[in-house]
Scaffold this motif. Structure first.
Motif, PDB file in Angstrom:
ATOM      1  N   SER A 443       0.844  -1.204   0.000  1.00  0.00           N
ATOM      2  CA  SER A 443       0.000   0.000   0.000  1.00  0.00           C
ATOM      3  C   SER A 443       0.875   1.248   0.000  1.00  0.00           C
ATOM      4  O   SER A 443       2.062   1.202   0.353  1.00  0.00           O
ATOM      5  CB  SER A 443      -0.904   0.017   1.243  1.00  0.00           C
ATOM      6  OG  SER A 443      -0.111   0.160   2.424  1.00  0.00           O
ATOM      7  N   THR A 444       0.269   2.355  -0.388  1.00  0.00           N
ATOM      8  CA  THR A 444       0.972   3.636  -0.350  1.00  0.00           C
ATOM      9  C   THR A 444       1.364   3.975   1.081  1.00  0.00           C
ATOM     10  O   THR A 444       2.447   4.519   1.333  1.00  0.00           O
ATOM     11  CB  THR A 444       0.066   4.754  -0.910  1.00  0.00           C
ATOM     12  OG1 THR A 444      -0.281   4.432  -2.248  1.00  0.00           O
ATOM     13  CG2 THR A 444       0.772   6.110  -0.891  1.00  0.00           C
ATOM     14  N   GLU A 445       0.491   3.628   2.031  1.00  0.00           N
ATOM     15  CA  GLU A 445       0.759   3.943   3.433  1.00  0.00           C
ATOM     16  C   GLU A 445       2.005   3.206   3.946  1.00  0.00           C
ATOM     17  O   GLU A 445       2.837   3.790   4.653  1.00  0.00           O
ATOM     18  CB  GLU A 445      -0.447   3.556   4.308  1.00  0.00           C
ATOM     19  CG  GLU A 445      -1.683   4.421   4.102  1.00  0.00           C
ATOM     20  CD  GLU A 445      -2.418   4.133   2.796  1.00  0.00           C
ATOM     21  OE1 GLU A 445      -3.167   5.010   2.325  1.00  0.00           O
ATOM     22  OE2 GLU A 445      -2.229   3.020   2.239  1.00  0.00           O
ATOM     23  N   SER A 446       2.138   1.949   3.604  1.00  0.00           N
ATOM     24  CA  SER A 446       3.298   1.183   4.079  1.00  0.00           C
ATOM     25  C   SER A 446       4.587   1.700   3.443  1.00  0.00           C
ATOM     26  O   SER A 446       5.640   1.714   4.092  1.00  0.00           O
ATOM     27  CB  SER A 446       3.121  -0.303   3.790  1.00  0.00           C
ATOM     28  OG  SER A 446       3.005  -0.541   2.397  1.00  0.00           O
ATOM     29  N   THR A 448       5.056   4.850   2.469  1.00  0.00           N
ATOM     30  CA  THR A 448       5.300   6.142   3.117  1.00  0.00           C
ATOM     31  C   THR A 448       5.957   5.942   4.480  1.00  0.00           C
ATOM     32  O   THR A 448       6.910   6.659   4.837  1.00  0.00           O
ATOM     33  CB  THR A 448       3.972   6.905   3.291  1.00  0.00           C
ATOM     34  OG1 THR A 448       3.401   7.140   2.000  1.00  0.00           O
ATOM     35  CG2 THR A 448       4.189   8.245   4.001  1.00  0.00           C
ATOM     36  N   GLU A 449       5.462   4.956   5.248  1.00  0.00           N
ATOM     37  CA  GLU A 449       6.052   4.673   6.558  1.00  0.00           C
ATOM     38  C   GLU A 449       7.497   4.200   6.419  1.00  0.00           C
ATOM     39  O   GLU A 449       8.381   4.601   7.191  1.00  0.00           O
ATOM     40  CB  GLU A 449       5.231   3.622   7.300  1.00  0.00           C
ATOM     41  CG  GLU A 449       5.755   3.365   8.720  1.00  0.00           C
ATOM     42  CD  GLU A 449       4.976   2.291   9.459  1.00  0.00           C
ATOM     43  OE1 GLU A 449       5.202   2.139  10.672  1.00  0.00           O
ATOM     44  OE2 GLU A 449       4.162   1.598   8.806  1.00  0.00           O
ATOM     45  N   SER A 452       9.706   7.157   5.719  1.00  0.00           N
ATOM     46  CA  SER A 452       9.808   8.060   6.869  1.00  0.00           C
ATOM     47  C   SER A 452      10.754   7.515   7.938  1.00  0.00           C
ATOM     48  O   SER A 452      11.320   8.282   8.715  1.00  0.00           O
ATOM     49  CB  SER A 452       8.427   8.301   7.485  1.00  0.00           C
ATOM     50  OG  SER A 452       7.955   7.146   8.157  1.00  0.00           O
TER      51      SER A 452
END
Length: 650
Positions: A443-446, A448-449, A452
């Motif tokens: 996912s995009t969220e994973s 991004t994390e 970061s």
């Protein structure tokens, strides 16, 4: 050792500002009539002996090296103020409570008011039911005893005023406020608020001293008490020191540092000097920890063994990847894929990298390799050597660095070389790694994390400040040029931030004026080419001042400064303590049989490369790279505001 560093390493702040014009070659006349001492047990020389129910050090083994006589000094021998008094040509400042009225009228070389267990606030000593002289009481004694008694021995008010204005007022205070007193207070302020209160109360008393005639004030900050044996042995900690204590002290020290200039402007004619005792202790800890630095770990060492080797224990590294940007100090092979480029893909480069030259401009591993191993990663591969399939599956980081590159697009042009300058390295991150790797995440969220939490390691600007600046037909001033470089650097860091980067370690530039190439090709009157180092210092200061601002602008980011200049300076100042025997000669030989130009191909280098700082006339040895990595990982005096391990764990 600490006292020696205080007197020698800090002569520029201590003696030049307050005593006289002292240089490393000798001492001119010291225009200092007296030394007045205020503080706690670090400088108490006997006052507590006269106080009932007080913390005392008037028995052996205290004083064992003070001619075998315990005096009240909480050490084995002399204190810092004893040494300073000797430099000033004085007797050791006597303790005020041991002076008779007659003595107080005749003692013109200074007095000691310090009291063990005392500090700024009146609470000190109460928690242990002790009788101490807190700072305001010490100032009371100066006003009501010394000042009144001594004034009568001067021929005029004017001469007494001049005497006081030339005397040095030495302050070491706040250790107990920030230690036992803070910890045993039932209702605690936050460390920030508490520090504000301490600094305000300190200023009230310094203002009193100023009104009484004091003009020259040396204020010590607080040492890293979290590294004291008592705290290490009685408190929980996961690093070599109790960081909770040290963090509290750092907050106070920062408030104090920011206040001194303001106080000097407020109190006309005053001179306030900060003695950075915290840093003096840190330097000692760093030096002591580095005595085995030249025992570079084996080539195939694994993460756990390297952590043990570095005395880091079984720590958890919460960093999924290491992305490397920069120049030949960290290039591990990208220039091999660029035509007409500066390369290091032939022996003797790589002689200690399992005997294989890879493009690294050193004999073995680089700082980035050591950091990768500590993190449990493979060495970050060069981006230009990766296939599309590699780029889609490599999650532990990539290296974009390119030898002879820099921040500006002009780098490489003067020698007609093809290099990847910093903005092009960021282009590659965006257009290859970012696009290719993203597809492998669920996912995009994973993704991004992941970005970061990754560390972005930057070492650039050396070439901008070296050959590129020197060969430019139209030069800006060093100040203006540094501004341009920092602005351009920020543009690219801002791009990386927008692409998902959050944790940045930005190295400043090492003292290039001390490189063998510059020493052997440029005029200089000292051991290094100061014109070059001065230009670099301007840039480094601007970088240091910018990082905090950038962190506030880019929400959620963490910027850490790697002070490579200081790492080199520390080695030059004390090479033997780091295990180095040669700090300014190239290990490899050039085509002319000299050690001034790049290494000749397939010519054996020196055998003592483990004890040398430079492998070729421009680049550090593997030993120096290992020291660089070690200090970034563990030492917040060269990696601030937090060290690299703390950045990885943040």
């Amino acid at each position: 050792m600490v006292l020696e560093m205080f007197l020698k390493h800090h002569h520029s702040t201590l003696t030049n500002s307050l005593f006289c014009n002292i240089c490393p070659l000798g001492i001119s006349k010291i225009d200092l009539p007296a030394l007045y001492v205020f503080g706690d047990s670090y400088v108490d020389n006997g006052n507590n002996n006269f106080l009932p129910h007080s913390a005392v050090a008037n028995y052996l083994p205290f004083g064992i090296d003070f001619d075998g006589k315990p005096t009240g000094r909480a050490t084995n021998g002399r204190t810092v103020v004893d040494f300073i008094a000797t430099v000033g040509g004085f007797q050791y400042p006597p303790s005020i409570l041991g002076l008779s009225e007659a003595n107080r009228k005749s003692t013109r070389t200074g007095v000691n008011y310090a009291s063990g267990s005392s500090e700024i606030l009146s609470e000190n000593g109460r928690s242990m039911h002790m009788n101490v002289l807190n700072f305001f009481q010490q100032v009371d004694l100066f006003e009501n005893a010394t000042l009144k008694d001594l004034k009568s021995s001067f021929s005029s008010t004017e001469s007494f005023t001049e005497y006081l204005s030339k005397s040095v007022f030495f302050i070491h205070i706040a250790s107990n406020d920030l230690g036992f007193t803070y910890e045993t207070t039932a209702s605690k302020d936050s460390p920030d608020k508490y520090s504000e209160v301490l600094v305000e109360e300190l200023f009230k008393q310094l203002q009193r001293l100023y009104k009484l005639g004091a003009c020259k004030v040396l204020v010590n900050n607080v040492s890293p008490l979290g590294c004291q044996p008592f705290n290490i042995n009685t408190k929980n900690h996961t690093t070599s020191c109790v960081e909770e204590v040290n963090e509290r002290i750092i907050i106070y020290n920062k408030f104090l540092f920011n206040s001194l200039t303001k106080w000097q402007s407020t109190l006309s004619g005053s001179k306030f000097v900060l003695e950075d005792l915290y840093k003096i202790f840190q330097d000692v800890y760093a030096s002591a920890a580095s005595y085995d630095v030249l025992e570079v770990p084996p080539f195939n060492i694994n993460q756990q063994s390297l952590l043990q080797y570095l005395s880091l224990g079984d720590i958890k590294i919460d960093s999924p990847a290491l992305y490397v940007f920069g120049d030949s100090y960290v290039d591990d092979g990208n220039n091999n894929f660029l035509p007409h480029s500066a390369v290091a893909n032939y022996l003797p480069f790589g002689i200690d990298f399992d005997g294989k030259p890879t493009g690294r401009a050193t004999n073995g591993r680089t700082v980035a390799d050591f950091i990768a191993t500590v993190s449990g990663f493979q060495f970050p591969p060069p981006i230009l050597g990766m296939s599309e399939a590699d780029r889609k599956t490599t999650r532990t980081g990539v290296n974009y660095a390119s030898g002879s590159s820099g921040i500006l697009s002009e780098n490489g042009r003067s020698m007609h070389m093809n290099v990847l300058n910093f903005f092009q390295q960021v282009d590659l991150f965006e257009n290859t790694t970012l696009k290719d790797l993203k597809s492998s995440f669920s996912s995009t969220e994973s993704f991004t994390e992941y970005l970061s939490k990754s560390v972005f390691f930057i070492h650039t600007a050396s070439n901008d400040l070296g050959l590129t600046y020197e060969t430019a037909t139209s030069k800006s001033s060093p100040d203006k040029y540094a501004e341009v470089l920092v602005e351009e650097l920020f543009k690219q860091l801002q791009r990386l931030y927008k692409l998902g980067a959050r944790k940045f370690l930005v190295n400043n530039v090492s003292p290039l004026g001390c490189q063998p190439f510059n020493i052997n090709t440029k005029n200089h009157t000292t051991s290094c080419v100061e014109e070059v180092n001065e230009r670099i210092s301007i840039y480094n200061k601007l970088i240091s001042n910018s990082l905090t601002k950038w962190q506030s602008i880019l929400s959620g980011s963490k910027f850490v400064l790697g002070d490579l200049y200081k790492i080199f300076q520390d080695v030059y100042a004390s090479p033997v303590s780091y295990g180095f025997k040669d700090v300014n000669t190239s290990c490899c030989v050039d085509g002319n049989g000299a050690r001034i130009l790049p290494c000749a191909q397939n010519v054996a280098p020196c055998e003592d490369r483990k004890s040398r700082v430079f492998f070729d006339p421009f680049h550090p040895t593997e030993s120096m790279h290992f020291l660089w990595a070690r200090r970034l990982l563990k030492d917040s005096s060269v990696c601030s505001p937090i060290n690299l391990i703390q950045l990885m764990q943040a």
